[in-house]
Design an enzyme around this catalytic site. Sequence first.
Site, PDB file in Angstrom:
ATOM      1  N   ARG A  96      31.959  38.302  35.517  1.00  0.00           N
ATOM      2  CA  ARG A  96      32.124  39.612  34.890  1.00  0.00           C
ATOM      3  C   ARG A  96      32.707  39.540  33.477  1.00  0.00           C
ATOM      4  O   ARG A  96      32.668  40.506  32.727  1.00  0.00           O
ATOM      5  CB  ARG A  96      33.006  40.506  35.798  1.00  0.00           C
ATOM      6  CG  ARG A  96      32.311  40.902  37.087  1.00  0.00           C
ATOM      7  CD  ARG A  96      33.298  41.430  38.135  1.00  0.00           C
ATOM      8  NE  ARG A  96      34.020  40.344  38.817  1.00  0.00           N
ATOM      9  CZ  ARG A  96      34.892  40.536  39.806  1.00  0.00           C
ATOM     10  NH1 ARG A  96      35.161  41.757  40.221  1.00  0.00           N
ATOM     11  NH2 ARG A  96      35.500  39.508  40.384  1.00  0.00           N
ATOM     12  N   GLN A 153      36.878  22.351  44.001  1.00  0.00           N
ATOM     13  CA  GLN A 153      36.047  23.157  44.900  1.00  0.00           C
ATOM     14  C   GLN A 153      34.650  23.120  44.276  1.00  0.00           C
ATOM     15  O   GLN A 153      34.368  23.831  43.316  1.00  0.00           O
ATOM     16  CB  GLN A 153      36.570  24.598  44.971  1.00  0.00           C
ATOM     17  CG  GLN A 153      35.800  25.451  45.961  1.00  0.00           C
ATOM     18  CD  GLN A 153      36.071  26.950  45.802  1.00  0.00           C
ATOM     19  OE1 GLN A 153      36.515  27.399  44.757  1.00  0.00           O
ATOM     20  NE2 GLN A 153      35.776  27.715  46.842  1.00  0.00           N
ATOM     21  N   GLY A 182      34.163  31.277  48.067  1.00  0.00           N
ATOM     22  CA  GLY A 182      35.134  32.334  48.349  1.00  0.00           C
ATOM     23  C   GLY A 182      36.562  31.819  48.284  1.00  0.00           C
ATOM     24  O   GLY A 182      36.813  30.612  48.272  1.00  0.00           O
ATOM     25  N   ASP A 226      43.842  34.553  37.767  1.00  0.00           N
ATOM     26  CA  ASP A 226      43.478  35.652  36.862  1.00  0.00           C
ATOM     27  C   ASP A 226      44.457  36.820  36.941  1.00  0.00           C
ATOM     28  O   ASP A 226      44.134  37.930  36.562  1.00  0.00           O
ATOM     29  CB  ASP A 226      42.036  36.116  37.126  1.00  0.00           C
ATOM     30  CG  ASP A 226      41.848  36.730  38.512  1.00  0.00           C
ATOM     31  OD1 ASP A 226      42.781  36.658  39.339  1.00  0.00           O
ATOM     32  OD2 ASP A 226      40.750  37.274  38.760  1.00  0.00           O
ATOM     33  N   GLU A 242      37.957  44.320  51.467  1.00  0.00           N
ATOM     34  CA  GLU A 242      37.471  44.226  50.094  1.00  0.00           C
ATOM     35  C   GLU A 242      36.741  45.508  49.694  1.00  0.00           C
ATOM     36  O   GLU A 242      36.168  46.203  50.540  1.00  0.00           O
ATOM     37  CB  GLU A 242      36.527  43.026  49.953  1.00  0.00           C
ATOM     38  CG  GLU A 242      37.221  41.690  50.050  1.00  0.00           C
ATOM     39  CD  GLU A 242      38.356  41.554  49.050  1.00  0.00           C
ATOM     40  OE1 GLU A 242      38.103  41.606  47.835  1.00  0.00           O
ATOM     41  OE2 GLU A 242      39.524  41.406  49.474  1.00  0.00           O
ATOM     42  N   ASN A 256      45.745  44.740  47.450  1.00  0.00           N
ATOM     43  CA  ASN A 256      46.109  43.330  47.560  1.00  0.00           C
ATOM     44  C   ASN A 256      46.147  42.744  46.157  1.00  0.00           C
ATOM     45  O   ASN A 256      45.152  42.779  45.439  1.00  0.00           O
ATOM     46  CB  ASN A 256      45.050  42.616  48.417  1.00  0.00           C
ATOM     47  CG  ASN A 256      45.203  41.107  48.397  1.00  0.00           C
ATOM     48  OD1 ASN A 256      46.295  40.593  48.163  1.00  0.00           O
ATOM     49  ND2 ASN A 256      44.101  40.405  48.646  1.00  0.00           N
ATOM     50  N   ASN A 261      39.294  40.700  35.580  1.00  0.00           N
ATOM     51  CA  ASN A 261      37.932  40.307  35.950  1.00  0.00           C
ATOM     52  C   ASN A 261      36.955  40.501  34.812  1.00  0.00           C
ATOM     53  O   ASN A 261      35.894  39.896  34.792  1.00  0.00           O
ATOM     54  CB  ASN A 261      37.462  41.120  37.160  1.00  0.00           C
ATOM     55  CG  ASN A 261      38.243  40.765  38.415  1.00  0.00           C
ATOM     56  OD1 ASN A 261      38.647  39.618  38.597  1.00  0.00           O
ATOM     57  ND2 ASN A 261      38.479  41.745  39.260  1.00  0.00           N
ATOM     58  N   LYS A 272      47.980  23.115   0.357  1.00  0.00           N
ATOM     59  CA  LYS A 272      47.487  22.337   1.502  1.00  0.00           C
ATOM     60  C   LYS A 272      48.087  20.950   1.492  1.00  0.00           C
ATOM     61  O   LYS A 272      48.108  20.300   0.454  1.00  0.00           O
ATOM     62  CB  LYS A 272      45.959  22.238   1.438  1.00  0.00           C
ATOM     63  CG  LYS A 272      45.360  21.561   2.653  1.00  0.00           C
ATOM     64  CD  LYS A 272      44.173  20.660   2.317  1.00  0.00           C
ATOM     65  CE  LYS A 272      44.625  19.325   1.746  1.00  0.00           C
ATOM     66  NZ  LYS A 272      43.545  18.340   1.611  1.00  0.00           N
ATOM     67  N   TYR A 290      46.081  26.128  -7.055  1.00  0.00           N
ATOM     68  CA  TYR A 290      45.767  25.342  -5.858  1.00  0.00           C
ATOM     69  C   TYR A 290      46.582  24.054  -5.884  1.00  0.00           C
ATOM     70  O   TYR A 290      46.477  23.258  -6.828  1.00  0.00           O
ATOM     71  CB  TYR A 290      44.269  25.001  -5.781  1.00  0.00           C
ATOM     72  CG  TYR A 290      43.998  24.005  -4.673  1.00  0.00           C
ATOM     73  CD1 TYR A 290      44.220  24.357  -3.341  1.00  0.00           C
ATOM     74  CD2 TYR A 290      43.570  22.699  -4.945  1.00  0.00           C
ATOM     75  CE1 TYR A 290      44.033  23.453  -2.313  1.00  0.00           C
ATOM     76  CE2 TYR A 290      43.369  21.786  -3.916  1.00  0.00           C
ATOM     77  CZ  TYR A 290      43.605  22.169  -2.609  1.00  0.00           C
ATOM     78  OH  TYR A 290      43.419  21.267  -1.587  1.00  0.00           O
TER      79      TYR A 290
END
Length: 454
Positions: A16, A73, A78, A103, A155, A170, A228, A351, A366
């Site tokens: 998503r 995994q 799931g 997340d 769910e 949850n 998500n 720099k 510079y």
Amino acid sequence: MTNIFAVILAAGQGTRMKSKLYKVLHPVCGKPMVEHVVDNIQTLDVNRIVTIVGHGAEKVKEQLGEKSEYVLQAEQLGTAHAVKQAETILGELEGTTLVVCGDTPLIRTETFKALFEHHQAQNAKATILTAVADNPTGYGRIIRGNNGQVEQIVEQKDASPEQQLVTEINTGTYCFDNKALFDALKLVKNENAQGEYYLPDVIEIMQKQGEIVSAYQCEDFEETLGVNDRVALSQAESIMRNRINEKHMRNGVTIVNPLTTHISVNAIIGRDTVIQPGTIIEGNSIIGEDCVIGPNSHIVNCQIGDRSTVQNSVATNSIVGEDTSVGPFAHLRPDAQLGNNVKIGNFVEVKKSTLGNHSKVSHLSYIGDAEVGSNVNIGCGSITVNYDGKNKFKTVIEDNVFVGCNSNLVAPVKIGAGSFIAAGSTITKEVPEDALAIARARQENKLDYAKKLK
Ligand code: UD1
Ligand code: CA
């Protein structure tokens, strides 16, 4: 003391998000979501942290490094299946296991601690961290029985219209008795709307086995926000930003407009420093006391000394001394190192150069690959000519040098202490100490000649 373990779920692709970057690596206030989770868990003093990786496994491991152990995994079947992968490491151990999604970056250490303590106090086999959402859409719903006891988690996609009205959600964070967790995981099936092995099903399994299943409600839903998609990502960013800004304000930093001030989680800012609107402070920046930063400055991984100002400027991986002023409209590129009482004025780029105390580059210059001493004045429009298209060369300007306006110092070159470069010079040879160097065409005046041109 009970052993405490943590399992962090971070194997999903994050479809998503519609992103090339794996979801848990998306930053919130400059730090990847999953790292927020791991860092907050780490301060709990857990025995082992196991992160479940899958999509972007190498990238996630690279980001978290030694902070965690990892289990792959290979297929994302799931959240229950994800936790099951940790069995090889944790399966045989006695203790309490916290499971957290990668997340949910906003959950604070205090909340994990409160959840753990509640779990212990209830002598539960499982405790869910829940929250009440104004809009619970997308989250698993906590279904309680008549006695208020948690019975199951449903769910969104499996919830009946009636269950969808439940606003207690949850958060995806749980405390489990470690052994009971891995036993229950064996019984989880994937007969549901998404055909996935759901971790929340473990709750119903344990409940039906007559085990104590408890819930600890987090007072603040915001804290448990699950990211998500990019809309939630921006919400998380804004919540975290407020938290960080508030912390600094409470510590004595003035933030004139917190809505337009973005400060990374790791930045340190001293008291009585004022952050003007439109300012972004990233990375591990350390800013001293009594500074004025902004308006509209972008500071990345810089160290800035007390009483310095950085106005409308960009500075990256640089060090700024005390009582130094940068900008407006200056650019400190990596490895600019400015001493104390230095002035870098408008349209000046520095720099990979050092500038000693009391040196000034006030306008349109510079300075690159240079070592500039103290009390040096570099006039408007001066340039260190450091690059021949292939290689970079160094310019050394010793103490007390005066470089006249519009000079080119063609590197490699050394300008001796106390010397004076006449305006408009192109210097290609070393200038001895205390010398006056003039390297420009001599002026000729042709009297009355201008009239002929008219
Ligand atoms: C999950 C919960 C939901 C809860 C919500 C809280 C399930 C089935 N649902 O839903 O009840 O309200 O979090 O934010 O657990 N992951 C893996 N491997 C997988 C699948 C997921 O590691 O096979 C990881 C993901 O990377 C992510 C986390 O698990 O970090 C949660 O997965 P996600 O798909 O975001 O679950 P939600 O739909 O948000
Ligand atoms: Ca989620």
